[in-house]
Scaffold this active site. Structure first.
Site, PDB file in Angstrom:
ATOM      1  N   ALA A 113       0.804  -1.263  -0.051  1.00  0.00           N
ATOM      2  CA  ALA A 113       0.050   0.197  -0.077  1.00  0.00           C
ATOM      3  C   ALA A 113       0.964   1.354  -0.149  1.00  0.00           C
ATOM      4  O   ALA A 113       0.450   2.171  -0.801  1.00  0.00           O
ATOM      5  CB  ALA A 113      -0.928   0.138   1.192  1.00  0.00           C
ATOM      6  N   TYR A 114       1.712   1.318   0.774  1.00  0.00           N
ATOM      7  CA  TYR A 114       2.805   2.268   1.026  1.00  0.00           C
ATOM      8  C   TYR A 114       3.380   2.557  -0.461  1.00  0.00           C
ATOM      9  O   TYR A 114       3.628   3.713  -1.081  1.00  0.00           O
ATOM     10  CB  TYR A 114       3.804   2.123   2.077  1.00  0.00           C
ATOM     11  CG  TYR A 114       4.879   3.277   2.110  1.00  0.00           C
ATOM     12  CD1 TYR A 114       4.593   4.443   2.793  1.00  0.00           C
ATOM     13  CD2 TYR A 114       6.069   3.168   1.679  1.00  0.00           C
ATOM     14  CE1 TYR A 114       5.412   5.347   2.879  1.00  0.00           C
ATOM     15  CE2 TYR A 114       6.893   4.164   1.914  1.00  0.00           C
ATOM     16  CZ  TYR A 114       6.770   5.342   2.245  1.00  0.00           C
ATOM     17  OH  TYR A 114       7.603   6.437   2.546  1.00  0.00           O
TER      18      TYR A 114
END
Length: 153
Positions: free
Chosen positions: A101-102
């Site tokens: 996600a990052y």
């Protein structure tokens, strides 16, 4: 010379960014340099991260800087002057395990600012991106068992 003014902003709260930008522009008339340096990290396997957490990461790391930049940009365009800097991450260029996600949010925001750089050239507005390698962030441990336990703010 202007006296410093503290303006609090939660970059992941997209709804308040326009108001904060208006407050700043009303106070100072313009922004010469905007440095987007806020971020939220998460570490964990893709299958263990909820979609809600993915959205929070995207709000803070993509939609936050994009929304703030879009709020300040018309003033810079009208003055044909300004600099916008994105402090991003090397993970905007490469992905590593347990940071999906990052890394996705950092890839997305880097793509946006790369396009913006080309569009703003005609207005003499400088767009820069910085992609540092890994840094140590200090954080406070949230309550065990909450989704925030894996997030560093």
């Amino acid at each position: 010379t202007y006296a410093p003014k503290l303006v609090l902003l939660d970059i992941s709260d997209i709804n308040c960014i326009q108001d904060v930008a208006k407050e700043i522009l009303n106070c100072y008339g313009c922004v010469d340099i905007l440095i987007n340096n806020a971020s939220m990290k998460v570490k964990g396997a893709v299958q263990s991260m909820s979609l809600e957490l993915d959205k929070k990461i995207m709000d803070a790391n993509y939609f936050g800087p994009v929304t703030l930049t879009k709020a300040i940009l018309p003033n810079m365009i009208s003055r044909r002057s300004g600099q916008i800097v994105l402090i991003n991450s090397i993970q905007g260029k490469i992905g590593i395990p347990f940071r999906a996600a990052y890394a996705a949010s950092k890839h997305a925001v880097l793509g946006f600012f790369d396009c913006l750089r080309a569009e703003m050239e005609e207005f003499d507005i400088s767009i820069g991106t910085v992609n540092p390698t890994f840094i140590c962030s200090y954080h406070q441990q949230p309550a065990p068992g909450s989704w925030e336990a894996s997030v560093w703010k």
